[in-house]
Design a protein around this motif. Structure first.
Motif, short mmCIF file in Angstrom:
data_model
loop_
_atom_site.label_atom_id
_atom_site.label_comp_id
_atom_site.label_asym_id
_atom_site.label_seq_id
_atom_site.Cartn_x
_atom_site.Cartn_y
_atom_site.Cartn_z
N CYS A 32 0.83 -1.20 0.00
CA CYS A 32 0.00 0.00 0.00
C CYS A 32 0.87 1.26 0.00
CB CYS A 32 -0.95 0.01 1.20
SG CYS A 32 -0.11 0.03 2.80
N VAL A 33 2.05 1.18 0.64
CA VAL A 33 2.93 2.34 0.67
C VAL A 33 3.48 2.61 -0.72
CG1 VAL A 33 5.06 3.29 1.63
CG2 VAL A 33 3.53 1.95 3.08
N VAL A 34 3.91 1.55 -1.41
CA VAL A 34 4.41 1.73 -2.77
C VAL A 34 3.31 2.29 -3.66
CG1 VAL A 34 5.42 0.58 -4.77
CG2 VAL A 34 6.06 -0.15 -2.47
N ALA A 35 2.10 1.77 -3.50
CA ALA A 35 0.98 2.26 -4.31
C ALA A 35 0.76 3.74 -4.10
CB ALA A 35 -0.30 1.48 -3.94
N CYS A 36 0.80 4.18 -2.86
CA CYS A 36 0.59 5.60 -2.58
C CYS A 36 1.69 6.43 -3.22
CB CYS A 36 0.56 5.84 -1.08
SG CYS A 36 -0.89 5.15 -0.26
N LEU A 37 2.94 5.96 -3.15
CA LEU A 37 4.04 6.70 -3.76
C LEU A 37 3.82 6.87 -5.24
CD1 LEU A 37 7.11 5.09 -1.96
CD2 LEU A 37 6.25 7.39 -1.63
N ILE A 38 3.42 5.79 -5.92
CA ILE A 38 3.23 5.85 -7.36
C ILE A 38 2.03 6.70 -7.72
CG2 ILE A 38 2.66 4.46 -9.39
CD1 ILE A 38 4.41 2.27 -8.28
N LEU A 39 0.94 6.55 -7.02
CA LEU A 39 -0.27 7.26 -7.38
C LEU A 39 -0.16 8.76 -7.10
CD1 LEU A 39 -2.99 4.77 -6.13
CD2 LEU A 39 -2.18 5.11 -8.46
N LEU A 40 0.68 9.14 -6.16
CA LEU A 40 0.82 10.56 -5.86
C LEU A 40 1.86 11.24 -6.75
CD1 LEU A 40 0.68 10.53 -1.97
CD2 LEU A 40 -1.09 11.33 -3.54
N ALA A 41 2.68 10.46 -7.44
CA ALA A 41 3.73 11.05 -8.27
C ALA A 41 3.13 11.68 -9.51
CB ALA A 41 4.73 9.98 -8.69
N PRO A 42 3.61 12.86 -9.91
CA PRO A 42 3.14 13.45 -11.16
C PRO A 42 3.70 12.69 -12.34
CG PRO A 42 4.90 14.77 -10.23
CD PRO A 42 4.61 13.68 -9.23
N LEU A 43 2.82 12.18 -13.21
CA LEU A 43 3.26 11.43 -14.38
C LEU A 43 3.21 12.37 -15.57
CD1 LEU A 43 1.33 8.12 -13.67
CD2 LEU A 43 3.60 8.78 -12.95
N ILE A 44 4.31 13.10 -15.77
CA ILE A 44 4.33 14.17 -16.75
C ILE A 44 4.95 13.68 -18.05
CG2 ILE A 44 5.16 16.50 -17.24
CD1 ILE A 44 3.08 16.31 -15.01
N THR A 45 4.34 14.05 -19.17
CA THR A 45 4.89 13.76 -20.48
C THR A 45 5.29 15.06 -21.13
OG1 THR A 45 2.79 14.01 -21.63
CG2 THR A 45 3.21 11.88 -20.62
N ASP A 46 5.73 14.99 -22.37
CA ASP A 46 6.03 16.20 -23.12
C ASP A 46 4.74 16.93 -23.46
OD1 ASP A 46 8.65 15.55 -22.98
OD2 ASP A 46 8.82 14.81 -25.03
N GLY A 47 4.28 17.78 -22.56
CA GLY A 47 3.08 18.55 -22.81
C GLY A 47 1.80 17.82 -22.44
N GLN A 48 1.91 16.60 -21.91
CA GLN A 48 0.70 15.87 -21.54
C GLN A 48 0.89 15.27 -20.16
OE1 GLN A 48 -1.42 13.54 -24.37
NE2 GLN A 48 -0.05 14.11 -26.01
N GLN A 49 -0.18 14.75 -19.62
CA GLN A 49 -0.12 14.10 -18.32
C GLN A 49 -0.72 12.72 -18.45
OE1 GLN A 49 -2.17 16.13 -15.12
NE2 GLN A 49 -0.69 15.40 -13.65
N LEU A 50 0.05 11.72 -18.07
CA LEU A 50 -0.44 10.34 -18.12
C LEU A 50 -1.51 10.13 -17.05
CD1 LEU A 50 2.96 8.45 -18.49
CD2 LEU A 50 1.23 8.81 -20.26
N PRO A 51 -2.33 9.09 -17.22
CA PRO A 51 -3.33 8.78 -16.20
C PRO A 51 -2.68 8.58 -14.83
CG PRO A 51 -3.72 7.48 -18.17
CD PRO A 51 -2.40 8.17 -18.37
N GLN A 52 -3.36 9.03 -13.81
CA GLN A 52 -2.86 8.89 -12.44
C GLN A 52 -3.73 8.00 -11.59
OE1 GLN A 52 -1.10 12.47 -10.58
NE2 GLN A 52 -1.82 13.58 -12.37
N HIS A 53 -4.86 7.56 -12.12
CA HIS A 53 -5.77 6.71 -11.36
C HIS A 53 -6.03 5.43 -12.14
CE1 HIS A 53 -6.43 10.03 -8.61
NE2 HIS A 53 -6.64 10.81 -9.65
#
Length: 212
Positions: free
Chosen positions: A4-25
């Protein structure tokens, strides 16, 4: 480390692309895999150059969809959700599709292989040693980044929960880039080379990162 700790770390991280944002959920596993199958079929028929990797995606995703478990970890589901997003993007941007489709095919192949050996949707225990002159050298922060998303669609770099050596975490099957970094005591830092680490197939992964 609790998953659950790893999951929280990944889900809270900004998944930034070149001008876009990957899904976070994460989507439910079955929805993500069904979407991947549908997108792979369309890509396979739309472009002969994409047929081979798209068919490979179709086979891997069909395999995984026939073997779901209940309560797959959020970080595993999030990676499938991102694969789904990337294939939809590839359909909409044919000029960028080749690299994206190849990357997703590689990701799903290692997930299929791990599923065949150890069951669906697990987290793989990963132990990293930072090594200098053949011996463990402690006090290094170890960073990792899931890399199958194609160039321009790279999730943020993440941090192992404790300094080396060793340091451990549980990660979804996939390919990762990892590196180590340590303060030099003078306000700067020392960094290792970045290494490519395949995670999956084996029951657990032990990897050594050479440090300066």
């Amino acid at each position: 480390m609790p998953s659950c700790v790893v999951a929280c770390l990944i889900l809270l991280a900004p998944l930034i692309t070149d001008g876009q944002q990957l899904p976070q959920h994460p989507e439910p596993t079955r929805i993500a895999l069904n979407n991947i199958v549908g997108n792979a079929r369309l890509l396979a028929t739309a472009n002969d150059d994409l047929r081979y990797p798209a068919v490979a995606i179709l086979r891997s995703a069909t395999w995984l969809s026939n073997r779901p478990s209940f309560g797959e970890p959020a970080e595993y589901r999030l990676q499938l959700t991102i694969d789904d997003y990337l294939l939809a993007y590839a359909r909409q941007h044919p000029s960028e599709a080749a690299g994206i489709v190849d990357a997703v095919a590689q990701d799903l192949d290692i997930k299929k292989t791990d599923c065949d050996e150890h069951g669906h949707g697990r987290l793989v225990p990963v132990e990293i040693h930072t090594v200098k002159s053949g011996s463990d050298n402690g006090g290094w922060q170890v960073f990792y980044q899931w890399v199958p998303p194609a160039k321009g669609f790279e999730p943020a770099e993440m941090l192992f929960p404790q300094p080396s050596s060793p340091t451990t975490a549980e990660l979804p099957p996939g390919f990762y880039r990892m590196r180590a970094e340590k303060t030099d005591g003078k306000g700067g830092s020392v960094k290792s080379e970045t290494v490519n680490v395949p995670v999956g197939g084996a029951k657990s992964i032990l990897w050594k990162i050479p440090v300066p």
